[in-house]
Write an enzyme that holds these catalytic residues in place. Structure first.
Site, short mmCIF file in Angstrom:
data_model
loop_
_atom_site.label_atom_id
_atom_site.label_comp_id
_atom_site.label_asym_id
_atom_site.label_seq_id
_atom_site.Cartn_x
_atom_site.Cartn_y
_atom_site.Cartn_z
N SER A 35 41.06 38.84 46.87
CA SER A 35 40.77 38.99 45.43
C SER A 35 40.81 40.44 44.94
O SER A 35 40.79 40.67 43.73
CB SER A 35 39.40 38.40 45.09
OG SER A 35 39.42 37.01 45.21
N LYS A 44 43.36 41.17 42.39
CA LYS A 44 43.28 40.69 41.00
C LYS A 44 43.31 41.79 39.94
O LYS A 44 44.08 41.70 38.98
CB LYS A 44 42.04 39.80 40.82
CG LYS A 44 42.17 38.45 41.52
CD LYS A 44 40.84 37.68 41.48
CE LYS A 44 40.95 36.34 42.18
NZ LYS A 44 39.64 35.67 42.28
N TYR A 63 50.73 33.63 43.74
CA TYR A 63 49.31 33.96 43.81
C TYR A 63 48.82 34.01 45.26
O TYR A 63 48.12 34.93 45.66
CB TYR A 63 48.50 32.93 43.00
CG TYR A 63 47.01 33.12 43.12
CD1 TYR A 63 46.38 34.23 42.54
CD2 TYR A 63 46.23 32.22 43.82
CE1 TYR A 63 45.01 34.42 42.66
CE2 TYR A 63 44.86 32.39 43.94
CZ TYR A 63 44.26 33.49 43.37
OH TYR A 63 42.91 33.68 43.49
N TYR A 74 31.70 38.79 41.63
CA TYR A 74 31.30 37.38 41.56
C TYR A 74 29.92 37.27 40.89
O TYR A 74 29.65 37.97 39.93
CB TYR A 74 31.30 36.75 42.96
CG TYR A 74 32.61 36.89 43.69
CD1 TYR A 74 33.80 36.45 43.11
CD2 TYR A 74 32.67 37.45 44.95
CE1 TYR A 74 35.01 36.56 43.78
CE2 TYR A 74 33.88 37.56 45.64
CZ TYR A 74 35.03 37.12 45.05
OH TYR A 74 36.22 37.24 45.70
N VAL A 106 37.23 38.12 49.84
CA VAL A 106 36.57 37.35 50.90
C VAL A 106 36.97 37.78 52.31
O VAL A 106 36.35 37.36 53.28
CB VAL A 106 36.82 35.83 50.76
CG1 VAL A 106 36.08 35.28 49.56
CG2 VAL A 106 38.30 35.54 50.72
#
Lengths: 316, 316, 316, 316
Positions: free
Chosen positions: B75, B78, B200, B252, B270
């Site tokens: 992530s 992103k 992705y 998060y 993660v």
């Protein structure tokens, strides 16, 4: 309605048909709603089509209006697929994959029961997709065949699929695809979602008439045995389960008011059909394409209210 | 940290490296958490790997521990993909497809903003998938190439994809597939979800080192220009937007406490990596695979708290 | 804005005041929104009132328009009461009663954090009510006195309560009463809700001017010390916590876009006031009663956007 | 059960009582659950109390076990208060204040129907509080008198209030107070919430016996006329509405499974009582204080399942 069963048919036919003819004429004036158009094919229907059919548990059929015009069964297929899953796999297995609780969520909600991680009930799309996966068969061809056999035995005649509607559903059913992948993610379904949805979209695209659905409803009224053909399709114990979820979850968000106003187990489909069941007595189908914002046929609801009131069919 | 910039490098290197060595030694004793295992490939990592790297806006790098071991960016990709979309399409177009509001929902929530029907922000999976669709390219091959060019220019060296992790994500990413179909259903994405998800999952599988990510973070600290290569990757105005969403949505469900305790724009992945940015000064990366229940590296959070406190990097 | 601090006041005053005068004139043409009327008293205000005040950390004040007209502080009281609770009880105690996470819920939501059972943050009503309970004092009279002392020391002059607004809030604040009973039910507050709400409604009804609030904001910019009086109201560590929650939760549902467009810690109140803080430099207050559907002053947002852009005050 | 009505009482009494005695003995071995203790007074009950009573529409009563021990009626009061409101104000007025839709929300949820802004149905606390406000009377004393008259006429004997339970509810009912203020806020109730809750807590604290509730249930089975006294309490049309909401919403979150397993309109209370109605035939009450996590008497559910199965009372 007790009269129907307690009286000789000759005497009865005339007054029931007169009542239906009058009802059809009166409700023909009801406007409002419009045919579903989320699938392009559904939007092409003639909105003035309007049929009412009643089938009794001894095989009598009363009908008025457009009762032989074919349309796709849509969500009215759900209770029958659920009954078939119960019949084949038994309650405990089916309950592992789909619950029996009503939900405040919309019919196409992607929300699953947080505790059991399963769809709330077999009348919401998620539950119906989980049920579709349970159709037995070694190949997709066999499963499609078994599904068509089920609906044909319920109608008492050979039924087929509306290919144009099926392809239209297949091309536009992204939300159902999302629901299926979500359930694959939580292991609520296990097979390839595309295959499961192929069967689900086909089951929704089965061509039926208003009379066919009245006979299917009468099969439930008759404890699972088709009153026309005498074929036993479902055991009585599973018919009870089917009627129970139809009673609590069959009319989308209108379920509560339907129970209040009509009080019979029922199921509606976005093609504009509604079936209702008076256990031990009759199955009813109304077909009129314009639906309201909750997805229920506008005239269908009105007709069922009047029949329920006239013959005192409310459960309580 | 002002000291870093205001002092000759020779004098500085020693104390900063000593601080990092001491910090690494102390935090090595911190246990708790475990490597992500929702993708089988991620679970195979050595949980004792632990690296810290700091890159300054003038190209200095301080590092300690396992700073050259490759891992997948996950992530942390992103914000950079979001910056690239802003750079290519401009704010108004990007804002049509993804919002900038924090959300109480989980990072993998399928819930969209009810008013605008778009994902809440580009740090939740739905938003990142919408952003992935915006990668320019006539073919999938070109889009993959452009994505790899982006990350390579940010790292200052040629990066590639971890094929095993990519295939693992592809095979198990049913929830992301559900999210993509839901967005296709509401026309938030328009291309084939399988193609969008292919990109992705590849972007999440780009192999990086702790040093690479420190340089990427420093590129944001340096107004979008890679301090090692001097290449301008993002305009300053878009760096500000990237830092803003990292600040509010980067950690998060821990975002609020992070702002309280650390107070720097950051993003975690993660695989156990966290980047943090002190605008105008430094980019930080910590890598330690064991993550907590919120998905953030346990040691990564501790290290960032201590660096923030030691050098008074809190925004306020 | 660095110029403000680095330059002699004489030189500076003219250009800043000219900028403000021009800004006030331009934004005076902005229409839209309407004064809050959920409390009858608030609806009686003259909607054309419009003031802008900037206070620097060295005690300089720049002002234009209606900067001395009294209005009730409303939700702008929340961060200061929160700071006071931190100052008196320390972080751990305060964190037990109210979190620091942004929420997608509305400011007057009755939803509590399901895990910790506490309000999400001190900027939503539930959190502010929990904070109000922490005001020390053996009697209600003492607590009211302490609360007024707090705001008076922040403004640098004696403040009082608008009794008509207070009574109006007391009579119509059923939703806040519901929130308080819900928290009493989960033991998040322990005293009689009517007493806690009495203080909460009084704190919202403190009469301030645009200049007062600019000084209060400058007190935060000045690490907790009132730049006018030199009185230390908050420790720097608690000012940081106050700014952090203002940054993430200060502008209701507009928080994300505010961070994107303005990028300063801020708080708005339904009376039409907004304060914004540039740490180490200035406190800003804009007062203009017409608010948008999210509860923020329409002209207030515009003014802050322009000041942020003109002086490059965005955090990143 | 048809046998009960078609046969001379002398012949019948023996087998039914033998069945009940055997059932009571068998279910006495069922353990699990514990008495409600959210109100201190309720927790003081003897958990081994266990009674079953069946009243027929012709006034026959079959009973076994602790059928004369007094306990508070709790939520079993809700359908009767709803029927009384319908009787006094008519359907349209009542429907403005409370809906008829099942909800996935918990019984003590504070969430209202977003469209109509009213409680979902009269079986959740919010709905029951709205219904309590409709009790006619110029003074609170008169309203309390009217409420007691209602329950006394349903039981066929003079009933009173358990003052200790009432005061206990009054002191601890913060969540219901929150719900009432929330409804006052949206004008769903209009009178002082403290007065409305005073009546609501009193109605929950009416002392009844297992036999009393069986007669109340039989009054519903008998179209609204008390089979013991012959007094007409409700019109048949309102009894139908009462049974409809009991059927869909009477068993908290267990409603769906209850419909599946038992299939009779029913209502349970946290004191450990459950009533069930077989329209035209019988009213059932089971009393056994230990309740499960959903708030339903553990033995009560088992007894109703067995009675439904033995006498084939399922609706379908």
């Amino acid at each position: 309605m007790d009269a129907i069963r307690g009286t000789a048919k000759a005497e009865l036919t005339a007054p029931v048909e007169a009542f239906l003819a009058d009802l059809h004429a009166r409700v023909s004036k009801v406007t409002g709603g419009s045919p579903a158009d989320y699938i392009p094919e559904l939007g092409k229907v003639d909105p003035s089509l309007f049929g009412i059919a009643i089938a009794t548990v001894d095989g009598q059929i009363y009908e008025v209006g457009d009762t032989d015009v074919p349309f796709t069964i849509q969500s009215v297929s759900k209770p029958f697929m659920y009954g078939h899953a119960l019949q084949r796999h038994g309650r405990p297995t089916v309950l592992k994959h789909v619950g029996v609780e009503p939900t405040g969520e919309a019919f196409n909600s992607i929300v699953l029961d947080e505790v059991a991680n399963r769809p709330f009930n077999p009348m919401v799309n998620a539950g119906a997709i989980a049920v579709a996966e349970m159709m037995p068969g070694d190949t997709q061809e066999q499963r499609i065949g078994n599904m068509l056999d089920l609906f044909s035995s319920l109608a008492g005649r050979r039924l087929g699929i509306d290919e144009a509607v099926f392809r239209s559903e297949l091309e536009t059913g992204h939300r159902n695809r999302a629901i299926a992948y979500m359930m694959l993610n939580t292991a609520m379904i296990e097979r390839d979602p595309n295959e499961v949805l192929d069967l689900y979209f086909r089951q929704c695209s089965v061509n039926v008439s208003c009379c066919d659905l009245a006979i299917m409803a009468a099969t439930l009224a008759n404890d699972g045995t088709n009153p026309l053909t005498g074929k036993a399709v479902f055991d009585a114990q599973y018919v009870r389960d089917m009627l129970t979820v139809m009673n609590s979850c069959g009319m989308y968000d209108y379920a509560g008011e339907w129970a209040y106003e009509v009080g019979m187990p029922a199921k509606s489909g976005v093609s504009g059909c509604i079936i209702a069941v008076m256990p031990g007595q009759i199955g009813i189908c109304v077909y009129s394409p314009p639906i309201d914002t909750q997805g229920n046929s506008v005239r269908g609801i009105r007709v069922c209210q009047e029949i329920s009131s006239e013959f005192e069919l409310h459960a309580f």
